[in-house]
Scaffold this motif. Structure first.
Motif, PDB file in Angstrom:
ATOM      1  N   ALA A 156       5.016   7.511   5.736  1.00 33.68           N
ATOM      2  CA  ALA A 156       3.595   7.664   5.421  1.00 33.68           C
ATOM      3  C   ALA A 156       3.135   9.089   5.714  1.00 33.68           C
ATOM      4  O   ALA A 156       2.410   9.698   4.910  1.00 33.68           O
ATOM      5  CB  ALA A 156       2.762   6.656   6.206  1.00 33.68           C
ATOM      6  N   LEU A 157       3.568   9.643   6.835  1.00 33.04           N
ATOM      7  CA  LEU A 157       3.218  11.037   7.152  1.00 33.04           C
ATOM      8  C   LEU A 157       3.791  12.006   6.123  1.00 33.04           C
ATOM      9  O   LEU A 157       3.119  12.986   5.752  1.00 33.04           O
ATOM     10  CB  LEU A 157       3.731  11.418   8.544  1.00 33.04           C
ATOM     11  N   HIS A 158       4.997  11.733   5.681  1.00 30.21           N
ATOM     12  CA  HIS A 158       5.622  12.593   4.676  1.00 30.21           C
ATOM     13  C   HIS A 158       4.818  12.559   3.370  1.00 30.21           C
ATOM     14  O   HIS A 158       4.683  13.582   2.706  1.00 30.21           O
ATOM     15  CB  HIS A 158       7.066  12.132   4.432  1.00 30.21           C
ATOM     16  N   PHE A 159       4.260  11.420   3.023  1.00 26.93           N
ATOM     17  CA  PHE A 159       3.430  11.326   1.826  1.00 26.93           C
ATOM     18  C   PHE A 159       2.101  12.055   1.997  1.00 26.93           C
ATOM     19  O   PHE A 159       1.539  12.546   1.036  1.00 26.93           O
ATOM     20  CB  PHE A 159       3.156   9.877   1.456  1.00 26.93           C
ATOM     21  N   ILE A 160       1.586  12.113   3.221  1.00 30.91           N
ATOM     22  CA  ILE A 160       0.304  12.775   3.474  1.00 30.91           C
ATOM     23  C   ILE A 160       0.416  14.272   3.191  1.00 30.91           C
ATOM     24  O   ILE A 160      -0.482  14.872   2.597  1.00 30.91           O
ATOM     25  CB  ILE A 160      -0.178  12.525   4.907  1.00 30.91           C
ATOM     26  N   PHE A 161       1.519  14.882   3.641  1.00 28.45           N
ATOM     27  CA  PHE A 161       1.652  16.343   3.524  1.00 28.45           C
ATOM     28  C   PHE A 161       2.248  16.766   2.207  1.00 28.45           C
ATOM     29  O   PHE A 161       2.704  16.203   1.391  1.00 28.45           O
ATOM     30  CB  PHE A 161       2.486  16.903   4.679  1.00 28.45           C
ATOM     31  N   ALA A 183       0.833  -1.206   0.000  1.00 26.46           N
ATOM     32  CA  ALA A 183       0.000   0.000   0.000  1.00 26.46           C
ATOM     33  C   ALA A 183       0.865   1.253   0.000  1.00 26.46           C
ATOM     34  O   ALA A 183       0.594   2.213  -0.744  1.00 26.46           O
ATOM     35  CB  ALA A 183      -0.933  -0.005   1.213  1.00 26.46           C
ATOM     36  N   LEU A 184       1.925   1.266   0.805  1.00 25.76           N
ATOM     37  CA  LEU A 184       2.811   2.430   0.842  1.00 25.76           C
ATOM     38  C   LEU A 184       3.546   2.602  -0.490  1.00 25.76           C
ATOM     39  O   LEU A 184       3.717   3.728  -0.963  1.00 25.76           O
ATOM     40  CB  LEU A 184       3.815   2.309   1.990  1.00 25.76           C
ATOM     41  N   LEU A 185       3.934   1.502  -1.108  1.00 24.87           N
ATOM     42  CA  LEU A 185       4.608   1.583  -2.404  1.00 24.87           C
ATOM     43  C   LEU A 185       3.677   2.134  -3.481  1.00 24.87           C
ATOM     44  O   LEU A 185       4.065   3.017  -4.258  1.00 24.87           O
ATOM     45  CB  LEU A 185       5.129   0.206  -2.822  1.00 24.87           C
ATOM     46  N   ILE A 186       2.438   1.672  -3.494  1.00 29.45           N
ATOM     47  CA  ILE A 186       1.456   2.184  -4.461  1.00 29.45           C
ATOM     48  C   ILE A 186       1.213   3.671  -4.221  1.00 29.45           C
ATOM     49  O   ILE A 186       1.152   4.472  -5.157  1.00 29.45           O
ATOM     50  CB  ILE A 186       0.151   1.367  -4.394  1.00 29.45           C
ATOM     51  N   TRP A 187       1.094   4.048  -2.958  1.00 32.16           N
ATOM     52  CA  TRP A 187       0.891   5.446  -2.596  1.00 32.16           C
ATOM     53  C   TRP A 187       2.089   6.293  -3.038  1.00 32.16           C
ATOM     54  O   TRP A 187       1.931   7.413  -3.534  1.00 32.16           O
ATOM     55  CB  TRP A 187       0.676   5.539  -1.103  1.00 32.16           C
ATOM     56  N   ALA A 188       3.302   5.762  -2.851  1.00 33.58           N
ATOM     57  CA  ALA A 188       4.510   6.489  -3.259  1.00 33.58           C
ATOM     58  C   ALA A 188       4.541   6.683  -4.770  1.00 33.58           C
ATOM     59  O   ALA A 188       4.858   7.780  -5.249  1.00 33.58           O
ATOM     60  CB  ALA A 188       5.754   5.742  -2.795  1.00 33.58           C
TER      61      ALA A 188
END
Length: 159
Positions: free
Chosen positions: A154-159, A10-15
């Motif tokens: 994950a937080l870094h991707f949120i902002f 999930a984190l990889l897809i989000w990235a």
């Protein structure tokens, strides 16, 4: 299969989603590619945690042996991929500071700074385990830093 495989996927897809969106929004994108490359090295190393969790929870001995052999082949490169991730993230941070300045009131920069600091300590603890002290306390610290690195990323991707 460990739940960490799902979290990592999930984190990889989000990235990948964030990187493609970032590449379409920015005219200068070297900083994005450096950060993504560092992330890929981190997530490659962190997936070993998912492999170990699967080994511990698997009922089939054949599955445990297959995963243990695969992990054994990756072990010599683990510290070097972590160190490479750190170098790439430092280059990412340097390019970000050059482009946008160092402003800790910006949540993206703050979470990136916290993630980079965490990654630095994570890599140091890995090398410390190899060279000086491979105690259970240092191993738990290393795993805890890996989990917090996952969360900071994950937080870094949120902002």
């Amino acid at each position: 299969m460990s739940v960490w495989f799902l979290f990592n996927a999930a984190l990889l897809i989000w990235a990948v989603w964030n990187v493609t969106a970032g590449l379409s929004d920015h005219t200068a994108y070297v900083h994005i590619l450096l950060g993504f490359a560092g992330f890929l090295f981190f997530i490659f190393n962190w997936t070993r945690n998912a492999v170990f969790s699967t080994i511990r929870n698997a009922e089939s001995r054949a599955t445990k042996v297959r995963l243990a052999r695969m992990s054994k082949r990756i072990v010599p490169y683990h510290r070097w991929t972590g160190t490479t991730a750190l170098v790439l993230i430092i280059l990412h941070a340097m390019s970000i500071v050059t482009l946008y300045s160092f402003d800790l009131t910006n949540p993206k920069i703050l979470t990136g700074f916290m993630a980079a600091l965490n990654l630095f300590i994570l890599v140091l603890s890995g090398w410390y385990r190899l060279l000086f002290d491979s105690s259970l306390k240092i191993r738990r610290l290393h795993i805890g830093l890996g989990i917090s690195m996952f969360c900071f990323t994950a937080l870094h991707f949120i902002f």
